[in-house]
Scaffold this active site. Structure first.
Site, PDB file in Angstrom:
ATOM      1  NE  ARG A 210      64.369  88.308  36.358  1.00 21.73           N
ATOM      2  CZ  ARG A 210      65.100  89.065  37.171  1.00 21.73           C
ATOM      3  NH1 ARG A 210      66.414  89.090  37.069  1.00 21.73           N
ATOM      4  NH2 ARG A 210      64.527  89.798  38.106  1.00 21.73           N
TER       5      ARG A 210
ATOM      6  CE1 TYR B  71      65.054  78.022  11.787  1.00 24.38           C
ATOM      7  CE2 TYR B  71      65.453  79.939  13.158  1.00 24.38           C
ATOM      8  CZ  TYR B  71      64.617  78.930  12.722  1.00 24.38           C
ATOM      9  OH  TYR B  71      63.352  78.843  13.238  1.00 24.38           O
TER      10      TYR B  71
ATOM     11  CG  ASP C   3      72.680  77.315  15.165  1.00 26.71           C
ATOM     12  OD1 ASP C   3      72.536  76.137  15.519  1.00 26.71           O
ATOM     13  OD2 ASP C   3      71.727  78.104  14.975  1.00 26.71           O
TER      14      ASP C   3
ATOM     15  CE  LYS D 252      64.529  73.692  15.355  1.00 26.23           C
ATOM     16  NZ  LYS D 252      65.409  74.734  14.832  1.00 26.23           N
TER      17      LYS D 252
HETATM   18  C1  LIG Z   1      65.303  76.218  14.831  1.00 28.28           C
HETATM   19  C2  LIG Z   1      66.640  76.824  14.722  1.00 28.28           C
HETATM   20  C3  LIG Z   1      66.964  77.978  15.437  1.00 28.28           C
HETATM   21  C4  LIG Z   1      65.947  78.703  16.312  1.00 28.28           C
HETATM   22  O1  LIG Z   1      65.631  77.946  17.422  1.00 28.28           O
HETATM   23  P1  LIG Z   1      64.200  78.050  18.190  1.00 28.28           P
HETATM   24  O2  LIG Z   1      64.340  77.037  19.263  1.00 28.28           O
HETATM   25  O3  LIG Z   1      63.153  77.728  17.172  1.00 28.28           O
HETATM   26  O4  LIG Z   1      64.086  79.437  18.688  1.00 28.28           O
HETATM   27  C5  LIG Z   1      68.249  78.457  15.340  1.00 28.28           C
HETATM   28  N1  LIG Z   1      69.168  77.852  14.565  1.00 28.28           N
HETATM   29  C6  LIG Z   1      68.885  76.758  13.839  1.00 28.28           C
HETATM   30  C7  LIG Z   1      69.930  76.129  12.990  1.00 28.28           C
HETATM   31  C8  LIG Z   1      67.613  76.216  13.890  1.00 28.28           C
HETATM   32  O5  LIG Z   1      67.335  75.138  13.157  1.00 28.28           O
END
Ligand SMILES: *Cc1c(COP(=O)(O)O)cnc(C)c1O
Length: 389
Positions: free
Chosen positions: A46, A98, A170, A195
């Site tokens: 962890r 998001y 992000d 992604k």
């Molecule tokens: C999918 C996504 C998230 C969340 O990510 P997870 O891996 O699904 O928890 C956050 N920000 C953006 C822009 C996303 O496309």
């Protein structure tokens, strides 16, 4: 070294005497200590695991930061960022976020006494006016998803810093190959590594990269205290995926530009949203802060029914939430990924109900165009409905 070389040139297993080319999966929860009164480099997974360390260092380097941290999901990375704040603090975010981030900010944070407000970050003057003395975090994505608005990261960093706040970006839609927010003044860059970084939709993961050592210490403290670090096996999958990031994204955005042009000239398409098209309002800004426009774009057809039918009739574009995979995907954001956005927040946005978002994969561009074309023709009644799907 250039980016393509950096993607594959790193020490995959520091100190390993067998010198493997792929990073071993250190599938262990604990590490034996030599002495009873001092810890070795690792003691408990962890708190730290060698597979995760290789990945975190690699990501820190790709984002031009100093420290990287990997989490069990993008949302876990975002949650960790919000834990830097305390009760009474305020988050000012762009209004096109998001859906899951909105849900976290609005429905979870309100219970902790942290407020989140939304404003149009493309309108810099108005956005700056919304900052309050308690605003500690400015939070944006660019290009935004699903409307593909482009936000000026250099200016937003100035606005945040002038008011004693930090800027978190992000960067999931761009990946470190196309955009490095830390170089533009951001304090935190984060990813849903699910992604583009992973790229194959076989792992759920998140990442945070920072430059500032004090911020890094706080993020590490939270990662260890809350126990949301990424597991060794998922770190391995992500390390493998990242090696082909440039190859995938080069192909995806080449396909995306061709498709954007095809859709823009299609009689049954009303509007195309893609910052790689010269008539997009963010075209110049995108070129000034990123090295491409990525593989996500959206369009409207003028009819919710047509849009829904197009999504259902495409075969190579499969209906899935999410984006960034080698496979093309299609979705109606209003119904799917953004269904979690609270109605009062959704009302602030101009999200057309007939908006179709596509994430372009690495298939052949001619096949992708033929697929969209047949779906549009059938959906608009120009060809008899094909009963095959
Ligand atoms: C999918 C996504 C998230 C969340 O990510 P997870 O891996 O699904 O928890 C956050 N920000 C953006 C822009 C996303 O496309």
């Amino acid at each position: 070294m250039k980016f393509a070389s950096r993607l594959v040139s790193f020490d995959p297993a520091p100190g390993d005497r067998y010198r493997p080319i792929a990073t071993p999966i250190y599938q262990t929860a604990t590490f034996e200590q030599e002495h009873a009164d001092e810890f070795g480099e690792y003691d408990y997974s962890r708190s730290g695991n060698p597979t995760r360390t290789v990945l975190e260092k690699h990501l820190a380097s790709l984002e031009n930061g100093t420290r990287g941290f990997c989490f069990s999901s993008g949302m876990a990375a975002i949650t960790t960022t919000t834990k830097l704040l305390r009760s009474g603090d305020d988050i000012l975010a762009d209004s096109d976020l998001y859906g899951g981030t909105c849900r976290l900010f609005t429905k979870v944070l309100e219970k902790t006494g942290i407020s989140a407000r939304y404003a149009d970050a493309a309108n810099l003057e108005q956005f700056a006016q919304q900052i309050r003395p308690e605003t500690k975090l400015v939070y944006v994505e660019t290009p935004t998803n699903p409307l593909l608005r482009v936000l000026d990261l250099r200016k937003l960093a100035e606005i945040a810093h002038a008011n004693g706040a930090i800027l978190c970006v992000d960067n999931s839609t761009m990946s470190p190959y196309l955009q490095n927010p830390l170089d533009l003044g951001a304090d935190i860059v984060l990813h849903s590594a699910t992604k583009y970084l992973g790229g194959h939709h076989d792992v759920t993961a998140g990442a945070i990269v920072v430059k500032d050592e004090e911020l890094a210490k706080q993020v590490y403290f939270i990662q260890n205290a809350e126990g949301n670090g990424l597991s060794p096996f998922d770190c391995f999958l992500l390390l493998r995926g990242i090696k082909t990031l440039k190859l995938r994204v080069d192909c995806q955005q080449r396909n995306a530009l061709t498709i954007a042009k095809f859709l823009a000239s299609h009689p049954d398409v009303k509007k195309v949203y893609y910052p790689g098209l010269a008539d997009h309002p963010g075209y110049e800004l995108q070129r000034s802060q990123a090295r491409g426009s990525g593989g996500v774009l959206s369009f409207t057809t003028g009819s919710v029914e047509v849009s829904k039918t197009v999504a259902e009739l495409t075969k190579l574009f499969r209906i899935t939430v999410s984006f960034g995979s080698v496979n093309s995907s299609i979705s109606l954001p209003g119904n799917m990924s953004h269904a979690s956005v609270p109605p009062q927040v959704l009302a602030q946005r101009d999200l057309p109900a007939d908006l179709v978002r596509i994430s372009v994969g690495i298939e052949d561009e001619e096949d992708l165009i033929a697929d969209l074309d047949q779906a549009l023709q059938v959906a608009t009644g120009k060809t008899l409905a094909a009963s095959t799907r």
